[in-house]
Design a protein around this motif. Structure first.
Motif, PDB file in Angstrom:
ATOM      1  N   GLU A  94      26.000   4.760-100.108  1.00  0.00           N
ATOM      2  CA  GLU A  94      24.754   4.177-100.690  1.00  0.00           C
ATOM      3  C   GLU A  94      24.708   2.586-100.847  1.00  0.00           C
ATOM      4  OE1 GLU A  94      24.595   6.837-104.249  1.00  0.00           O
ATOM      5  OE2 GLU A  94      24.299   9.189-102.981  1.00  0.00           O
ATOM      6  N   ARG A  95      26.078   2.316-101.745  1.00  0.00           N
ATOM      7  CA  ARG A  95      25.864   1.203-102.178  1.00  0.00           C
ATOM      8  C   ARG A  95      25.601   0.295-100.450  1.00  0.00           C
ATOM      9  NH1 ARG A  95      27.614   0.687-107.164  1.00  0.00           N
ATOM     10  NH2 ARG A  95      26.613   2.613-108.743  1.00  0.00           N
ATOM     11  N   ALA A  96      27.453   0.486 -99.978  1.00  0.00           N
ATOM     12  CA  ALA A  96      26.565  -0.078 -98.539  1.00  0.00           C
ATOM     13  C   ALA A  96      25.201  -0.365 -98.042  1.00  0.00           C
ATOM     14  CB  ALA A  96      27.718   0.197 -97.567  1.00  0.00           C
ATOM     15  N   ALA A  97      24.538   0.442 -98.762  1.00  0.00           N
ATOM     16  CA  ALA A  97      23.602   0.402 -97.705  1.00  0.00           C
ATOM     17  C   ALA A  97      22.309  -0.597 -98.519  1.00  0.00           C
ATOM     18  CB  ALA A  97      22.579   1.506 -97.916  1.00  0.00           C
ATOM     19  N   ASN A  98      22.922  -0.545 -99.768  1.00  0.00           N
ATOM     20  CA  ASN A  98      22.613  -1.291-100.929  1.00  0.00           C
ATOM     21  C   ASN A  98      22.411  -3.072-100.153  1.00  0.00           C
ATOM     22  OD1 ASN A  98      20.861   0.513-101.831  1.00  0.00           O
ATOM     23  ND2 ASN A  98      22.385   0.620-103.393  1.00  0.00           N
ATOM     24  N   ILE A 261      28.523 -11.610-106.438  1.00  0.00           N
ATOM     25  CA  ILE A 261      28.757 -12.158-108.085  1.00  0.00           C
ATOM     26  C   ILE A 261      26.874 -12.381-108.263  1.00  0.00           C
ATOM     27  CG2 ILE A 261      27.559 -14.450-107.078  1.00  0.00           C
ATOM     28  CD1 ILE A 261      30.016 -13.347-109.780  1.00  0.00           C
ATOM     29  N   VAL A 262      26.023 -11.988-107.406  1.00  0.00           N
ATOM     30  CA  VAL A 262      24.353 -11.872-107.631  1.00  0.00           C
ATOM     31  C   VAL A 262      24.599 -10.235-107.724  1.00  0.00           C
ATOM     32  CG1 VAL A 262      22.827 -12.015-106.080  1.00  0.00           C
ATOM     33  CG2 VAL A 262      23.818 -14.112-105.898  1.00  0.00           C
ATOM     34  N   GLU A 263      25.208  -9.154-107.365  1.00  0.00           N
ATOM     35  CA  GLU A 263      25.131  -7.961-107.923  1.00  0.00           C
ATOM     36  C   GLU A 263      25.781  -7.526-108.816  1.00  0.00           C
ATOM     37  OE1 GLU A 263      27.687  -5.565-104.974  1.00  0.00           O
ATOM     38  OE2 GLU A 263      26.105  -6.435-103.546  1.00  0.00           O
ATOM     39  N   VAL A 264      26.482  -8.316-109.856  1.00  0.00           N
ATOM     40  CA  VAL A 264      27.010  -8.253-111.007  1.00  0.00           C
ATOM     41  C   VAL A 264      25.800  -9.104-111.889  1.00  0.00           C
ATOM     42  CG1 VAL A 264      27.934  -9.180-112.678  1.00  0.00           C
ATOM     43  CG2 VAL A 264      29.016  -8.132-110.276  1.00  0.00           C
ATOM     44  N   GLY A 272      29.806  -4.545-104.220  1.00  0.00           N
ATOM     45  CA  GLY A 272      30.629  -5.770-105.087  1.00  0.00           C
ATOM     46  C   GLY A 272      30.324  -4.787-106.217  1.00  0.00           C
ATOM     47  N   ARG A 273      29.682  -4.345-106.676  1.00  0.00           N
ATOM     48  CA  ARG A 273      29.356  -4.148-108.503  1.00  0.00           C
ATOM     49  C   ARG A 273      30.306  -2.539-108.456  1.00  0.00           C
ATOM     50  NH1 ARG A 273      26.428  -5.575-112.852  1.00  0.00           N
ATOM     51  NH2 ARG A 273      26.762  -3.520-113.978  1.00  0.00           N
ATOM     52  N   LEU A 274      30.306  -1.425-107.295  1.00  0.00           N
ATOM     53  CA  LEU A 274      30.921  -0.527-107.244  1.00  0.00           C
ATOM     54  C   LEU A 274      32.308  -1.087-107.131  1.00  0.00           C
ATOM     55  CD1 LEU A 274      30.505   2.783-106.630  1.00  0.00           C
ATOM     56  CD2 LEU A 274      30.640   2.663-104.031  1.00  0.00           C
ATOM     57  N   MET A 275      33.237  -2.279-106.379  1.00  0.00           N
ATOM     58  CA  MET A 275      34.418  -2.548-106.408  1.00  0.00           C
ATOM     59  C   MET A 275      34.563  -2.780-107.628  1.00  0.00           C
ATOM     60  SD  MET A 275      37.201  -3.354-104.947  1.00  0.00           S
ATOM     61  CE  MET A 275      38.483  -4.392-104.666  1.00  0.00           C
ATOM     62  N   TYR A 276      33.838  -3.670-108.267  1.00  0.00           N
ATOM     63  CA  TYR A 276      34.486  -4.264-109.771  1.00  0.00           C
ATOM     64  C   TYR A 276      34.193  -2.595-111.035  1.00  0.00           C
ATOM     65  CZ  TYR A 276      32.780  -6.203-114.088  1.00  0.00           C
ATOM     66  OH  TYR A 276      33.047  -6.173-115.244  1.00  0.00           O
TER      67      TYR A 276
END
Lengths: 323, 320
Positions: A94-98, A261-264, A272-276
């Motif tokens: 899901e997240r990779a697609a986003n 950083i844009v995702e955050v 990126g947000r998921l990894m964070y």
């Protein structure tokens, strides 16, 4: 070397990269002090913590745990996420697609803005060139962290665009409604990501075109009676494309890192947000899965850009790697 | 290019050193009656006449709403050398705790610029020495070094930097954070310097002046240090100007998400993290001052690169 060999070698390298990166992420997270149960803090007792660790398999020796994880990971089963109580593979998909939607949209916007602007400024010296170049230098100096904050501020001030997220609850659930909703949420993060990249493309295209215009074959075309604009469009521009295409590998990397950083900042539910979130919660399998997906993303991106370069410049018959 | 780069580094270094001295207030000094006070720009025209620079004080109009009104009747001296006890003057406004934004940006320059400069120096030094050694020696060290650097260059560096930083305890003292981040940045960025230096050294090695130096009895270390590395100065200068903005951004990114400097040590990243609250961002945009500082530094490096015929790339070399 044939194209088949080349592809095989590159794919093998990409697989090795994904394996090494995800293993390193796994081992680093596992060896670091603290784990998912410790991050629960004082909400659970010591016995509950021990039981949770046993349930999650965190009490096994490192080698056993890593071996078990690796055995499943090669079959694309990345284990469960402790934080979300779902399979990591589903979350990653899901997240990779986003993230891919965001990065691809930014790549398209940057190309559509940057390349024509570069042609415009590279065609001939003058006021246009100076203005475009000045704008580019300004945009280049606005890294995604700054551009996303400034765009969020503008959006908050004017109410033109939603401040963050990918969709809103207001959407009526229909497919067309979802697309319209996404279209409203996309511009802010995409612009934050795309503007500096567009400026890079403009600079490269401009310099490459100015250089190619000085080649004898362009002068020859003008001597044959072609107008300057026509000679540039038909002869100089194709010759300048190689220089532009050769940076797409780097740009994919820049988009990928910028998107973190844009995702955050804009609460875009991407990788990126998921990894964070995973790192903060010490969600072991999720960290490793994110690292693997990130490495795969970059490997595929550079491979695609190298193939594009080979197609644009047949002289690169060998294993030309753009760098 | 070498001179431009040195000039740029010297200017930024001086700014990092002198920042805390120029700052009018202590970075943690809280002015409880001036939370989110708007900027008070310096003025020189008073009732039609010119006078020494001064600022108009702001008066709290609504404490709950944090709304201020400018008092046009009074004039305050600028904060430098103002008599003790006079009302504070916030040239760039104040933040949510009533701390002077200008002072914090200047103090933050030490953390942000200092870290970027040290990391750049580290990456160049490690990269240049390894690259020069590989290029001079050739053979297996060359092969190993090039493979390793190739590998580091294709890593998803955001994730690597995050993972490396997350391994350590989240809360660390400022100086430890400084050293840890400088170490991580050096670790992920040295290949950029190493690959180019290796190429230059491998080519220059065959030149007559190197053969002459060797014939005169110079040791390999001396040949590399005195004869080959100076040939790489221009290349290293370009790399430095490309790396520096990347590191500034890497610090800002890490601090922004809470994995960088602690709150007690203002840096541009920690300041942005505090400013990034949507509701306060719309009303108190002056808290974005560190973003402007980042923009100005990156712009300076980009102009330096562009003037020398290179293309600035938005490739966050510290965080890719």
């Amino acid at each position: 070397m044939t194209i088949g060999h080349y592809l095989l070698r590159r794919l093998a390298f990409a697989l090795l990269l994904v394996l090494l990166v995800s293993s390193a992420a796994f081992l680093l997270t596992r060896l670091a002090p603290g784990d998912f149960t410790i991050e629960q803090g004082l909400t659970i007792t010591a016995e509950e913590r021990a039981r949770l660790a046993a349930d999650l398999g965190l009490d096994r020796p490192l080698a056993v745990q890593y071996g078990a994880w690796l055995g499943r990971a090669v079959r694309l089963d990345f284990g469960p996420s402790f934080l979300y109580s779902r399979p990591v593979a589903d979350l990653l998909g899901e997240r990779a697609a986003n993230t891919a939607v965001l990065a691809l949209a930014a790549l398209i916007v940057a190309t559509v803005l940057g390349v024509p602007a570069g042609v415009l400024s590279g065609r001939r010296a003058g006021a246009t060139r100076r203005v475009v170049r000045g704008v580019s230098l300004l945009l280049l100096s606005v890294p995604p962290l700054v551009s996303s904050l400034v765009l969020v501020w503008i959006a908050a001030r004017t109410g033109w665009l939603p401040l963050g997220g990918m969709t809103s609850l207001a959407s009526d659930g229909s497919w067309s409604g979802w697309v319209a909703d996404l279209a409203r949420h996309l511009p802010l993060p995409v612009l934050a990501l795309a503007l500096p990249v567009a400026a890079t493309l403009e600079r490269l295209q401009s310099q490459a075109l100015a250089e190619a215009s000085r080649e004898p074959f362009v002068a020859a075309a003008v001597a044959r009676g072609l107008s300057w604009d026509r000679a540039v469009a038909a002869h100089a521009w194709p010759a300048s494309l190689r220089a532009v295409l050769s940076v797409y590998g780097l740009i994919i990397g820049a988009l990928f890192s910028g998107s973190f950083i844009v995702e955050v900042v804009t609460a875009w539910p991407g990788l990126g947000r998921l990894m964070y979130d995973a790192l903060r919660a010490r969600d072991l399998y999720l960290v490793a899965g994110c690292a693997a997906t990130g490495a795969a993303f970059l490997a595929v991106g550079t491979l695609v850009s190298d193939l594009l370069l080979r197609w644009a410049d047949p002289r690169l018959g060998g294993g030309g790697v753009s760098r | 290019m070498t001179r431009t780069a040195l000039l740029l580094a010297a200017t930024l270094g001086a700014l990092a050193m002198a920042g805390p001295w120029i700052a009018p207030y202590a970075p943690q000094a809280q002015h409880r009656d001036f939370m989110h006070a708007p900027p008070m720009p310096p003025r020189v025209i008073d009732e039609g006449g010119l006078r020494a620079p001064f600022a108009r004080p702001v008066v709290l109009a609504d404490r709950l709403d944090q709304r201020y009104e400018v008092d046009e009747g009074r004039a305050l001296p600028l904060p430098w050398g103002a008599p003790a006890g006079s009302d504070p003057v916030f040239l760039l406004g104040s933040d949510r705790l009533g701390r002077d934004v200008l002072s914090r940006v200047l103090h933050g320059a030490r953390a942000s610029l200092g870290l970027a400069l040290v990391s750049t120096l580290g990456a160049l030094l490690v990269g240049a020495l390894l690259g020069a050694w590989a290029g001079y020696r050739g053979g297996w060290p060359d092969e190993v070094l090039m493979r390793v650097s190739e590998f580091v260059l294709v890593l998803p560096l955001v994730y690597v930097v995050l993972a490396l930083r997350a391994v350590l305890p989240l809360v660390l003292p400022g100086t430890t954070v400084f050293l840890v981040m400088a170490g991580i940045f050096t670790l992920v960025a040295w290949p950029w310097a190493a690959r180019g230096v290796r190429g230059i050294v491998a080519a220059e090695r065959e030149r007559d002046y190197v053969a002459a130096a060797r014939a005169a009895g110079a040791s390999p270390a001396r040949v590399i240090w005195r004869h080959l590395l100076p040939a790489c100065a221009g290349y290293l200068a370009v790399q430095a100007t490309l790396l520096l903005p990347g590191f500034i951004l890497a610090e800002a990114t890490l601090s922004f998400i809470g994995l960088g400097f602690p709150d007690s040590l203002p840096s541009w990243g920690t300041m942005l993290a505090e400013a990034a609250n949507v509701s306060s961002l719309a009303r108190f945009p002056w808290t974005l001052a560190p973003a402007v500082a980042i923009f100005l530094v990156v712009l300076a490096t980009n102009i330096a690169i562009e003037r020398h015929g290179h293309t600035p790339l938005p490739i966050d070399r510290g965080t890719r």
